[in-house]
Every structure is written in C-alpha cells, then in structure tokens.
Design a protein around this motif. Structure first.
Motif, PDB file in Angstrom:
ATOM      1  N   UNK A   1       0.816  -1.216   0.000  1.00  0.00           N
ATOM      2  CA  UNK A   1       0.000   0.000   0.000  1.00  0.00           C
ATOM      3  C   UNK A   1       0.848   1.264   0.000  1.00  0.00           C
ATOM      4  N   UNK A   2       0.309   2.304  -0.628  1.00  0.00           N
ATOM      5  CA  UNK A   2       0.954   3.607  -0.670  1.00  0.00           C
ATOM      6  C   UNK A   2       0.201   4.557   0.250  1.00  0.00           C
ATOM      7  N   UNK A   3       0.941   5.442   0.907  1.00  0.00           N
ATOM      8  CA  UNK A   3       0.339   6.422   1.792  1.00  0.00           C
ATOM      9  C   UNK A   3       0.062   7.703   1.019  1.00  0.00           C
ATOM     10  N   UNK A   4      -1.155   8.197   1.096  1.00  0.00           N
ATOM     11  CA  UNK A   4      -1.481   9.460   0.471  1.00  0.00           C
ATOM     12  C   UNK A   4      -1.881   9.312  -0.983  1.00  0.00           C
ATOM     13  N   UNK A   5      -2.014  10.432  -1.640  1.00  0.00           N
ATOM     14  CA  UNK A   5      -2.467  10.516  -3.025  1.00  0.00           C
ATOM     15  C   UNK A   5      -1.458   9.881  -3.970  1.00  0.00           C
ATOM     16  N   UNK A   6      -1.945   9.066  -4.903  1.00  0.00           N
ATOM     17  CA  UNK A   6      -1.082   8.366  -5.857  1.00  0.00           C
ATOM     18  C   UNK A   6      -1.229   9.001  -7.229  1.00  0.00           C
ATOM     19  N   UNK A   7      -0.327   9.925  -7.559  1.00  0.00           N
ATOM     20  CA  UNK A   7      -0.421  10.653  -8.828  1.00  0.00           C
ATOM     21  C   UNK A   7      -0.202   9.752 -10.028  1.00  0.00           C
ATOM     22  N   UNK A   8       0.449   8.600  -9.841  1.00  0.00           N
ATOM     23  CA  UNK A   8       0.710   7.709 -10.968  1.00  0.00           C
ATOM     24  C   UNK A   8      -0.573   7.126 -11.548  1.00  0.00           C
ATOM     25  N   UNK A   9      -1.667   7.190 -10.797  1.00  0.00           N
ATOM     26  CA  UNK A   9      -2.928   6.632 -11.270  1.00  0.00           C
ATOM     27  C   UNK A   9      -3.797   7.681 -11.969  1.00  0.00           C
ATOM     28  N   UNK A  10      -3.288   8.884 -12.145  1.00  0.00           N
ATOM     29  CA  UNK A  10      -4.050   9.899 -12.857  1.00  0.00           C
ATOM     30  C   UNK A  10      -4.250   9.498 -14.327  1.00  0.00           C
ATOM     31  N   UNK A  11      -5.387   9.838 -14.877  1.00  0.00           N
ATOM     32  CA  UNK A  11      -5.628   9.630 -16.303  1.00  0.00           C
ATOM     33  C   UNK A  11      -4.686  10.521 -17.102  1.00  0.00           C
TER      34      UNK A  11
ATOM     35  N   UNK B   1       6.050  19.118  -5.028  1.00  0.00           N
ATOM     36  CA  UNK B   1       5.911  18.723  -3.629  1.00  0.00           C
ATOM     37  C   UNK B   1       4.497  18.304  -3.303  1.00  0.00           C
ATOM     38  N   UNK B   2       3.530  18.621  -4.179  1.00  0.00           N
ATOM     39  CA  UNK B   2       2.154  18.192  -3.957  1.00  0.00           C
ATOM     40  C   UNK B   2       1.899  16.792  -4.504  1.00  0.00           C
ATOM     41  N   UNK B   3       2.925  16.146  -5.050  1.00  0.00           N
ATOM     42  CA  UNK B   3       2.790  14.745  -5.427  1.00  0.00           C
ATOM     43  C   UNK B   3       2.752  14.473  -6.909  1.00  0.00           C
ATOM     44  N   UNK B   4       2.957  15.469  -7.750  1.00  0.00           N
ATOM     45  CA  UNK B   4       2.836  15.233  -9.185  1.00  0.00           C
ATOM     46  C   UNK B   4       4.049  14.547  -9.771  1.00  0.00           C
ATOM     47  N   UNK B   5       5.190  14.590  -9.121  1.00  0.00           N
ATOM     48  CA  UNK B   5       6.401  13.976  -9.666  1.00  0.00           C
ATOM     49  C   UNK B   5       6.433  12.486  -9.372  1.00  0.00           C
ATOM     50  N   UNK B   6       6.966  11.711 -10.307  1.00  0.00           N
ATOM     51  CA  UNK B   6       7.152  10.284 -10.079  1.00  0.00           C
ATOM     52  C   UNK B   6       8.547   9.981  -9.536  1.00  0.00           C
ATOM     53  N   UNK B   7       9.338  11.020  -9.285  1.00  0.00           N
ATOM     54  CA  UNK B   7      10.672  10.817  -8.738  1.00  0.00           C
ATOM     55  C   UNK B   7      10.575  10.695  -7.227  1.00  0.00           C
ATOM     56  N   UNK B   8      11.078   9.616  -6.615  1.00  0.00           N
ATOM     57  CA  UNK B   8      11.014   9.518  -5.162  1.00  0.00           C
ATOM     58  C   UNK B   8      11.806  10.645  -4.508  1.00  0.00           C
ATOM     59  N   UNK B   9      11.264  11.183  -3.447  1.00  0.00           N
ATOM     60  CA  UNK B   9      11.918  12.283  -2.760  1.00  0.00           C
ATOM     61  C   UNK B   9      12.862  11.749  -1.682  1.00  0.00           C
ATOM     62  N   UNK B  10      13.840  12.545  -1.247  1.00  0.00           N
ATOM     63  CA  UNK B  10      14.839  12.050  -0.305  1.00  0.00           C
ATOM     64  C   UNK B  10      14.252  11.467   0.972  1.00  0.00           C
ATOM     65  N   UNK B  11      13.098  11.983   1.424  1.00  0.00           N
ATOM     66  CA  UNK B  11      12.540  11.457   2.660  1.00  0.00           C
ATOM     67  C   UNK B  11      11.857  10.110   2.468  1.00  0.00           C
TER      68      UNK B  11
END
Length: 372
Positions: A144-154, A178-188
C-alpha cells in the motif's frame, strides 16, 4: 507521516496466479500539524484484508517470517477502487512514531485478465514492494501507498475529455512537485527493509539487500532479505526458475540470474558491470552495498530498470537479442576500441542508477527525471 522502516512477507503462488502480502510500516510524523485521517491507496486488483495501527512491531509468527493471524480492518473504504481511509484516534501528533500493519491478497481470477497478472507469471515474475510509485509499473505494486497516488491519474486526452477534465500536464514548478505530481522519489521516501519471499521450491526469489538465508521445505522455497541501509522506498521482488552466474568487482559480489539456455551473453554482462563499477566508483565514490544482482525479466517485458542492489533487464534487451546490424557483437573478454557495444551502454546506464536515484535523488523540480 513518512515510512522509515518496512517489514514484509510476500507469498507467491505463480502456478495459480495468487499472492498474499503481509507487512508493517514504521511511520514517523514529520509534518507541522496532527493527522486525524490518512488516505491509503493500493492496486485495485488486490483485496485489502488488514489495516491497523499498532504501538510496536508485530512479532514474527514463525521461522519463515510469517506475521500470524490477520488483524483488524480499521477505517472505511474510499470512493474510488483501491483506496481506503485510515482514521487515527487519537490523532497522530507531530514527531510521533506509530506502526501500520497491513495484509493484501490477489485471489484467482484468470490469467491475463487483470493488470497485476501482467507482472505475476508462472515463470518470471516482477513485482514492486514499498511505498514508491511509478506510472510504468501499474499493476506491479503490491504494497500500500500512503497518500495521493499521482501515478494513477488519467493521462490520455480522450479519457480526460470523457470525464470532463482538462488536458494532463506534468508539474512545472517546485510547489507542484511537492504536492505529489512527480514520479521521482523524494529524499525522505527512504526506509530500511526486512523482507521474506515465499515461492515454489524450484523458483529463486530476489529482493533488496543481503540474502540472509534460503530454505526449501514442503514444496516451498523461503528467502530472507535485509537491507539495513535506508534505500528509496520502492524495491523489486523478482521470481523465476533461474540459473545463476557469479562474478566479483573488488569487494562487490556480482550475481546474474538468467533462464536456462540464456547464458551465452552473461560473461559480457559481468564484464560490463565490472567496468561500470570501476569507472563510477572513481568518479562518484564507493558502491555502498555488498552485492549487485541482475535478473532476466520474462518474455513480453520491454524494460530495463535499476534499484539498489538489483537490476532487471528484459530478456530481449540483454540476454537473447543480437545487437548491431550485423548480428551479435563479437566479444572475447576484451574491449575492442573500434566497436560500438550497446550491451555495455545498457549495463552502464543501469549501474549508474545505483548512484543517481539510488543514493542521490534529484531536487523536486522540473528536470528531475533527466538526472535520475
């Protein structure tokens, strides 16, 4: 809340097209305000069996890594398939640590009818664990992923018009990233990993980090992988009836897992890894792990990818398909100064990701994908 540690057990029944996942996340809330509710998303093919907040790790149930009976399913379903709302009562305070136990299941449904079955195969499965996400691997992600999953956007203009949505466009500003649109994992988005993988007795299962043990009993093989260093929180789980070829680059153990009969180019692959590691270590610093593995992805795969300690190449890209207009490039264990070597290019590109996006992650801004 951020995931900082992952424990899991993945039980694959590739012959029947089923899988069971039990896992736990250690979460630390590093935001600025208490959290009372959190969106959880997962592949719609999977059934969410357990989701519960705990005060500590749930202890292993047996020597095979099992976490024992399933727990409660807390919260309520979201409005979209593959979503769930977890309620924190009391709210999760700033700086607080908590633990999240979960279980998901893929029940039999007919081969090839669901996205996950593109990745779960009778011989040669490629799946993803952890909380990261990427649009290319839709159906492969089984945690499972925490929070909004931008990869599933149409993304398709036609699909978005059908739903009355404006054209899709990638984020262009650091704020949007930072609102989740990037598919690049962030350092945290980094975690240490403790993972068990169960498979058929004739299958080899691969995961991140060091293999602590492999046992075979009662027709099942059980593999225990541990990555003590925090790595980007998306990692592959690869399984198949593999042969293995071994090598070494200094203190780094090299392992290439390939289908029987696909070993002709393996010496070339091992040499390319050795050359790549030597060059990149001189440029960027030591490779940080004890082992580096390559797995052959099954027929139908069209990708090469790289995660900490484990790379995967589609069989036609690295193992079976001739390269160059004149057929396979002759290779006798030595570099030919005049020859173009596409296999070396492929291997070097993926080995480079052991530094770029494996250790150093791009800033959340336009162009991040280019250097990651």
């Amino acid at each position: 809340p951020r995931v900082e540690s992952i424990r899991g057990v993945v039980d694959l029944e590739t012959a029947g097209g089923t899988l069971d996942v039990q896992g736990q996340y250690r979460l630390v809330h590093r935001g600025s305000a208490p959290v009372s509710e959190m969106l959880i998303s997962f592949e719609p093919d999977l059934e969410l069996m357990t989701l519960e907040r705990r005060d500590d790790w749930k202890e292993r149930h047996d020597a095979a890594g099992s976490m024992g009976p399933l727990g409660a399913l807390s919260g309520h379903a979201g409005t979209s398939p593959g979503t769930w709302h977890l309620v924190f009562d009391p709210p999760l305070a700033v700086g607080e640590t908590t633990y999240l136990a979960f279980a998901l299941r893929l029940a039999p449904g007919g081969w090839g009818r669901r996205p996950t079955e593109r990745w779960l195969r009778r011989n040669g499965s490629f799946l993803l664990g952890g909380t990261g996400t990427h649009e290319f691997f839709q159906g492969a992600q089984i945690f499972p992923k925490l929070g909004y999953d931008a990869a599933r956007e149409l993304r398709s203009t036609r699909d978005r018009q059908r739903h009355g949505l404006p054209p899709w466009s990638p984020a262009l500003t650091p704020e949007a990233f930072t609102e989740g649109a990037s598919q690049v994992p962030q350092p945290e988005d980094r975690a240490d990993v403790d993972l068990w993988i169960h498979a058929a007795s004739d299958e080899v299962a691969l995961g991140p980090g060091d293999l602590l043990e492999r046992t075979v009993a009662d027709g099942r093989s059980r593999h225990h992988y541990v990555c003590k260093e925090a790595i980007p929180a998306m990692f592959p789980i690869v399984c198949g009836r593999y042969e293995v070829s071994l090598g070494r680059a200094g203190d780094v153990e090299l392992e290439v897992y390939h289908a029987p009969g696909h070993g002709a180019r393996v010496p070339h692959i091992l040499w390319a890894i050795q050359r790549s590691l030597a060059y990149f270590e001189a440029q960027w610093g030591p490779y940080p792990h004890r082992v580096l593995r390559v797995a052959e992805a099954p027929g139908g795969a069209t990708f090469a990818c790289s995660f900490p300690t484990l790379m995967a190449f589609a069989e036609g890209m690295a193992f079976t398909q001739p390269k160059g207009d004149g057929g396979p490039i002759p290779w006798d264990g030595h570099e030919a100064a005049h020859a173009v070597d596409p296999l070396l290019w492929l291997v070097a590109h993926e080995v480079a990701h052991q530094w770029w996006n494996g250790q150093v992650v791009a800033a959340p801004a336009l162009g991040a994908e280019l250097i990651s």
